[in-house]
Design an enzyme around this catalytic site. Structure first.
Site, mmCIF file in Angstrom:
data_model
loop_
_atom_site.group_PDB
_atom_site.id
_atom_site.type_symbol
_atom_site.label_atom_id
_atom_site.label_comp_id
_atom_site.label_asym_id
_atom_site.label_seq_id
_atom_site.Cartn_x
_atom_site.Cartn_y
_atom_site.Cartn_z
ATOM 1 N N ASP A 65 -11.547 1.122 -16.956
ATOM 2 C CA ASP A 65 -10.298 1.781 -16.588
ATOM 3 C C ASP A 65 -9.411 1.696 -17.765
ATOM 4 O O ASP A 65 -9.142 0.659 -18.183
ATOM 5 C CB ASP A 65 -9.716 0.971 -15.304
ATOM 6 N N TYR A 156 -1.592 24.442 -11.791
ATOM 7 C CA TYR A 156 -1.976 23.558 -12.666
ATOM 8 C C TYR A 156 -0.956 22.418 -12.817
ATOM 9 O O TYR A 156 -1.122 21.298 -13.392
ATOM 10 C CB TYR A 156 -2.664 24.138 -14.084
ATOM 11 N N LYS A 163 -2.282 18.461 -20.903
ATOM 12 C CA LYS A 163 -3.441 19.086 -21.803
ATOM 13 C C LYS A 163 -3.075 19.613 -22.978
ATOM 14 O O LYS A 163 -3.515 19.657 -24.180
ATOM 15 C CB LYS A 163 -4.224 20.190 -20.895
ATOM 16 N N ALA A 193 -16.032 23.461 -10.066
ATOM 17 C CA ALA A 193 -15.737 22.389 -8.969
ATOM 18 C C ALA A 193 -16.270 21.246 -8.912
ATOM 19 O O ALA A 193 -17.169 20.528 -8.463
ATOM 20 C CB ALA A 193 -16.475 23.134 -7.747
#
Length: 256
Positions: A65, A156, A163, A193
């Site tokens: 993680d 988005y 990003k 997807a």
């Protein structure tokens, strides 16, 4: 398949299931002869990732993680102990809390923004720092972006600024690490997807728009991304760095 990556060792972070972009890349790396280390986020996701890791016969399969520095440290320590080096790394993870991802950037919470930035962007910087001493003979660091970093894409939302920060980080890391022969690039696929994409509102409409608007009128698949990633981590791309490369059937060149 030519063994363009034979003898190379790489780390892949971000395989959630067989639909993951990271899985398409991992298969391409493996088929080209690379030996891989693969991670999973927590025990609940291990059941989906382990069969894929076994399919590629990976020698290193660990929980990691990226929010937990001790798990990142343990991963890179294991790589150092087992391999003593690292040739390439793929960072293919992103996250934003649902309430922040689903709302306006204007309304994003401080906590949500910080979490999205930490997991989606700063974790790549931290991993680059840990990978640097293992890339004694140079190497390649890859991450995954999206067109929403450059232009506003409906729904988005907060991931656009995040990003954009990731793409800027790629350029600065490339400038800083280039003297050591370490290349840094980002992949920018069209919409696919994946499980991560399922959190974006009206994603089906985004897929249809990409298909209709792109010059090739086609959707990108994880294997298309894997093929480009395989090239970028190979010696053939030894002078490609600081780039954000589109794999989107030409969608990015079209006007609104």
């Amino acid at each position: 398949m030519i063994d363009t990556l034979k003898g190379k060792k790489g780390l892949v972070i971000g395989i959630a299931n067989e639909d993951s972009i990271a899985w398409g890349c991992a298969k391409a790396f493996h088929d080209a002869g690379a030996e891989l280390a693969i991670t999973y986020v927590h025990p609940k996701t291990e059941a989906y990732s382990r069969p894929l890791a076994e399919e590629l016969d990976v020698p290193i399969f660990m929980q990691c993680d990226v929010e937990k520095e001790d798990e990142l440290d343990a991963l890179f320590q294991r790589i150092n102990e087992e391999w003593g080096e690292l040739d390439f790394m793929l960072h293919s993870i992103a996250f934003a809390p649902k309430q922040d991802l689903g709302g306006r950037v204007t309304d994003c919470s401080r906590e949500g923004f910080a979490k999205a930035m930490d997991i989606s962007c700063h974790s790549f910087i931290r991993m680059a720092r840990k990978a640097e001493p293992l890339m004694k003979n140079g190497g390649c660091l890859l991450t995954v972006s999206y067109y929403g970093a450059e232009k506003v894409v409906d729904h988005y939302n907060i991931m656009g600024p995040v990003k954009a920060a990731l793409e800027a980080s790629v350029r600065y890391l490339a400038a800083e690490l280039g003297s050591g022969g370490i290349r840094v690039n980002s992949l920018s696929p069209g919409p696919i997807a994946t499980r991560a994409a399922s959190g974006i509102g009206h994603f089906d409409a985004l897929l249809e728009q990409a298909k209709q608007k792109s010059p090739e009128h086609a959707l990108v698949c994880i294997n298309c991304v894997g093929a480009y990633a395989r090239f970028l981590v190979s010696d053939e791309a030894h002078l490609v760095t600081g780039s954000n490369v589109y794999i989107d059937a030409g969608f990015n060149i079209m006007g609104t």
